[in-house]
Write a protein that holds these residues in place. Structure first.
Motif, PDB file in Angstrom:
ATOM      1  N   ILE A  72      -9.376  -6.256   2.085  1.00 53.63           N
ATOM      2  CA  ILE A  72      -9.892  -6.491   3.439  1.00 53.63           C
ATOM      3  C   ILE A  72      -9.848  -5.200   4.252  1.00 53.63           C
ATOM      4  N   TYR A  73      -8.755  -4.470   4.131  1.00 53.86           N
ATOM      5  CA  TYR A  73      -8.613  -3.214   4.870  1.00 53.86           C
ATOM      6  C   TYR A  73      -9.705  -2.215   4.479  1.00 53.86           C
ATOM      7  N   LEU A  74     -10.016  -2.131   3.189  1.00 49.95           N
ATOM      8  CA  LEU A  74     -11.047  -1.209   2.732  1.00 49.95           C
ATOM      9  C   LEU A  74     -12.443  -1.681   3.153  1.00 49.95           C
ATOM     10  N   GLU A  75     -12.680  -2.982   3.047  1.00 50.84           N
ATOM     11  CA  GLU A  75     -13.995  -3.524   3.430  1.00 50.84           C
ATOM     12  C   GLU A  75     -14.262  -3.338   4.920  1.00 50.84           C
ATOM     13  N   ARG A  76     -13.201  -3.309   5.704  1.00 44.98           N
ATOM     14  CA  ARG A  76     -13.367  -3.136   7.151  1.00 44.98           C
ATOM     15  C   ARG A  76     -14.072  -1.829   7.480  1.00 44.98           C
ATOM     16  N   GLU A  77     -13.889  -0.825   6.616  1.00 45.50           N
ATOM     17  CA  GLU A  77     -14.514   0.478   6.861  1.00 45.50           C
ATOM     18  C   GLU A  77     -15.956   0.535   6.378  1.00 45.50           C
ATOM     19  N   THR A  78     -16.268  -0.235   5.351  1.00 49.19           N
ATOM     20  CA  THR A  78     -17.603  -0.130   4.740  1.00 49.19           C
ATOM     21  C   THR A  78     -18.486  -1.349   4.982  1.00 49.19           C
ATOM     22  N   ASP A  79     -17.889  -2.528   5.032  1.00 44.55           N
ATOM     23  CA  ASP A  79     -18.660  -3.769   5.203  1.00 44.55           C
ATOM     24  C   ASP A  79     -17.849  -4.733   6.062  1.00 44.55           C
ATOM     25  N   PRO A  80     -17.947  -4.601   7.389  1.00 41.64           N
ATOM     26  CA  PRO A  80     -17.148  -5.454   8.282  1.00 41.64           C
ATOM     27  C   PRO A  80     -17.373  -6.942   8.064  1.00 41.64           C
ATOM     28  N   GLU A  81     -18.589  -7.337   7.711  1.00 43.83           N
ATOM     29  CA  GLU A  81     -18.845  -8.760   7.476  1.00 43.83           C
ATOM     30  C   GLU A  81     -18.043  -9.278   6.289  1.00 43.83           C
ATOM     31  N   ALA A  82     -17.917  -8.474   5.256  1.00 42.45           N
ATOM     32  CA  ALA A  82     -17.109  -8.867   4.101  1.00 42.45           C
ATOM     33  C   ALA A  82     -15.637  -8.962   4.490  1.00 42.45           C
ATOM     34  N   ALA A  83     -15.178  -8.039   5.330  1.00 42.82           N
ATOM     35  CA  ALA A  83     -13.784  -8.068   5.778  1.00 42.82           C
ATOM     36  C   ALA A  83     -13.491  -9.349   6.557  1.00 42.82           C
ATOM     37  N   ILE A 131       0.828  -1.207   0.000  1.00 43.63           N
ATOM     38  CA  ILE A 131       0.000   0.000   0.000  1.00 43.63           C
ATOM     39  C   ILE A 131       0.865   1.260   0.000  1.00 43.63           C
ATOM     40  N   THR A 132       2.073   1.178   0.556  1.00 47.02           N
ATOM     41  CA  THR A 132       2.961   2.339   0.584  1.00 47.02           C
ATOM     42  C   THR A 132       3.600   2.594  -0.773  1.00 47.02           C
ATOM     43  N   PHE A 133       4.015   1.527  -1.438  1.00 50.37           N
ATOM     44  CA  PHE A 133       4.753   1.660  -2.695  1.00 50.37           C
ATOM     45  C   PHE A 133       3.850   1.560  -3.923  1.00 50.37           C
ATOM     46  N   ALA A 134       2.850   0.676  -3.873  1.00 51.45           N
ATOM     47  CA  ALA A 134       2.018   0.415  -5.045  1.00 51.45           C
ATOM     48  C   ALA A 134       0.662   1.104  -4.982  1.00 51.45           C
ATOM     49  N   GLY A 135       0.235   1.521  -3.791  1.00 47.73           N
ATOM     50  CA  GLY A 135      -1.077   2.145  -3.682  1.00 47.73           C
ATOM     51  C   GLY A 135      -2.189   1.107  -3.672  1.00 47.73           C
ATOM     52  N   SER A 136      -3.430   1.583  -3.829  1.00 49.99           N
ATOM     53  CA  SER A 136      -4.596   0.702  -3.788  1.00 49.99           C
ATOM     54  C   SER A 136      -5.513   1.030  -4.957  1.00 49.99           C
ATOM     55  N   LEU A 137      -5.136   0.583  -6.144  1.00 56.00           N
ATOM     56  CA  LEU A 137      -5.914   0.828  -7.356  1.00 56.00           C
ATOM     57  C   LEU A 137      -6.629  -0.459  -7.743  1.00 56.00           C
ATOM     58  N   GLN A 138      -7.945  -0.428  -7.779  1.00 58.89           N
ATOM     59  CA  GLN A 138      -8.719  -1.641  -8.047  1.00 58.89           C
ATOM     60  C   GLN A 138      -8.331  -2.244  -9.397  1.00 58.89           C
ATOM     61  N   GLY A 139      -8.070  -3.545  -9.367  1.00 62.29           N
ATOM     62  CA  GLY A 139      -7.705  -4.252 -10.578  1.00 62.29           C
ATOM     63  C   GLY A 139      -6.237  -4.136 -10.945  1.00 62.29           C
ATOM     64  N   THR A 140      -5.510  -3.228 -10.305  1.00 60.58           N
ATOM     65  CA  THR A 140      -4.107  -3.006 -10.650  1.00 60.58           C
ATOM     66  C   THR A 140      -3.178  -3.305  -9.493  1.00 60.58           C
ATOM     67  N   THR A 141      -3.466  -2.744  -8.321  1.00 56.66           N
ATOM     68  CA  THR A 141      -2.595  -2.949  -7.158  1.00 56.66           C
ATOM     69  C   THR A 141      -3.364  -3.363  -5.907  1.00 56.66           C
ATOM     70  N   ARG A 142      -4.681  -3.422  -5.971  1.00 54.29           N
ATOM     71  CA  ARG A 142      -5.464  -3.740  -4.766  1.00 54.29           C
ATOM     72  C   ARG A 142      -5.535  -5.247  -4.573  1.00 54.29           C
ATOM     73  N   THR A 143      -4.605  -5.769  -3.809  1.00 57.94           N
ATOM     74  CA  THR A 143      -4.578  -7.194  -3.503  1.00 57.94           C
ATOM     75  C   THR A 143      -5.604  -7.502  -2.409  1.00 57.94           C
ATOM     76  N   LEU A 144      -5.723  -8.770  -2.075  1.00 57.89           N
ATOM     77  CA  LEU A 144      -6.731  -9.175  -1.098  1.00 57.89           C
ATOM     78  C   LEU A 144      -6.531  -8.533   0.275  1.00 57.89           C
ATOM     79  N   PRO A 145      -5.309  -8.454   0.820  1.00 59.29           N
ATOM     80  CA  PRO A 145      -5.158  -7.758   2.104  1.00 59.29           C
ATOM     81  C   PRO A 145      -5.609  -6.306   2.051  1.00 59.29           C
TER      82      PRO A 145
END
Length: 273
Positions: A236-247, A219-233
Motif C-alpha cells: 500500500i505504501y509503495l502504491e501510494r506513490e505510483t497508483d493512489p487508487e490502488a493504494a 520495513i526497517t528490519f525486513a525491507g521491501s522485497l517483492q514476494g519475500t518481505t513486501r507485505t500488504l501494508p
C-alpha cells in the motif's frame, strides 16, 4: 412495603444509567470524528477498477505473504505468549513488575524503533545475528524477518488478554485439581486452558490483526522485497506513490479485515454486556 423495596432495588440494577446529554453529544461527535476518515476511504474507492486493483499480481502476492506470515506469527505468539502470561501472573519473582513492563514495551514504542532494535539483535552485525551469520543463517531481509517483526509487535496483545483472563478467573479451580492429585501439567491442559478459551481467542484474534497490519518494524528490519518481505501494508505504501487508487483499494481490504477481527474479538463481549 418492606418486601417491595428489595424488588425495586433488584429491578433498578438492570436499568442502565444514561450519561448526561452534553456528554452524549460530545461522545457522538468523537465517534463521528473516527468514522469520517473510513467513510471517506470507502467513498474514494473506484468501484469500476476495484476487481482489477485487488487481483493484480503484486496485490495478491502481498496479500498472500501477509496472511501466511500473520498466521505463523499468531501460532508463535500462542506457543510463547501463553506460558509467558502464566509466568507473569502466577509466579512470584523479584522484578516481576519490571519484567511485565518490558514485555509490554512493544505496545508503546514506535514500530520503527522496534525494527531498529530487531536489526541490532538479529541483523548480520547484530548481537545475535553475527553469530548466526557465522553459521550461515541470515534473518534480516527474509520472510523470517517479517515473522519475527510481527511476533515482536503482536505478542504483547496476547499476553495482556491472557493476563486479564487469568486474574479474573483466579486459582480456585486449579487448586482443587491439584489437591485431588492432578499434576501441574495435567491441571493446565484440563482446567486452566479451557477456562482461558474466551481470553485466548480474543488475544489470538488481536495478535493476528496486529501482525497483518504491521508496517514500521517490518520495513526497517525486513525491507521491501517483492514476494519475500513486501507485505500488504508495504505494498500500500509503495502504491501510494505510483497508483493512489490502488493504494485506496488495498487499504480498504485491511480496514475490512480489521473490522471483521474486532467484531470476532469483541462481538460476544458486547452481547453479554
Amino acid at each position: 412495603m418492606a418486601s417491595a423495596a428489595p424488588g425495586r432495588a433488584g429491578t433498578d440494577r438492570t436499568v442502565r444509567v444514561r450519561p448526561p446529554a452534553a456528554l452524549t453529544a460530545v461522545g457522538l461527535f468523537g465517534g463521528v470524528a473516527l468514522l469520517v476518515p473510513f467513510a471517506a476511504l470507502v467513498a474514494g474507492v473506484d468501484l469500476a477498477r476495484l476487481p482489477e486493483l485487488l487481483t493484480s499480481e503484486s496485490a495478491l502476492e502481498a496479500l498472500g505473504l501477509s496472511l501466511r506470515t500473520a498466521f505463523l506469527s499468531t501460532v508463535i505468539c500462542l506457543v510463547l505468549g501463553t506460558p509467558l502470561a502464566l509466568v507473569l501472573t502466577r509466579v512470584e519473582f523479584p522484578g516481576r513488575n519490571l519484567a511485565r513492563s518490558l514485555v509490554l514495551l512493544p505496545l508503546v514504542v514506535p514500530p520503527v524503533v522496534g525494527g531498529i532494535a530487531l536489526t541490532e539483535a538479529f541483523g548480520r552485525r547484530g548481537l545475535i545475528g553475527e553469530h548466526l551469520h557465522v553459521l550461515g543463517i541470515e534473518i534480516a531481509f527474509t520472510s523470517a524477518a517479517v515473522v519475527l517483526a510481527q511476533v515482536f509487535v503482536s505478542l504483547p496483545f496476547l499476553v495482556v488478554a491472557l493476563e486479564g483472563a487469568l486474574l479474573t478467573r483466579g486459582e480456585a479451580h486449579e487448586r482443587t485439581a491439584l489437591s485431588l492429585g492432578a499434576s501441574p501439567l495435567r491441571t493446565f491442559f484440563t482446567v486452566t486452558l479451557p477456562l482461558l478459551v474466551p481470553g485466548l481467542v480474543s488475544g489470538l484474534v488481536l495478535s493476528f490483526a496486529r501482525a497483518l497490519g504491521e508496517f514500521g518494524a517490518t520495513i526497517t528490519f525486513a525491507g521491501s522485497l517483492q514476494g519475500t518481505t513486501r507485505t500488504l501494508p508495504l505494498q500500500i505504501y509503495l502504491e501510494r506513490e505510483t497508483d493512489p487508487e490502488a493504494a485506496v483499494a488495498l487499504s480498504l481490504v485491511l480496514v475490512v479485515a480489521a473490522l471483521v477481527v474486532i467484531t470476532v474479538a469483541y462481538g460476544r463481549r458486547g452481547a453479554r454486556a
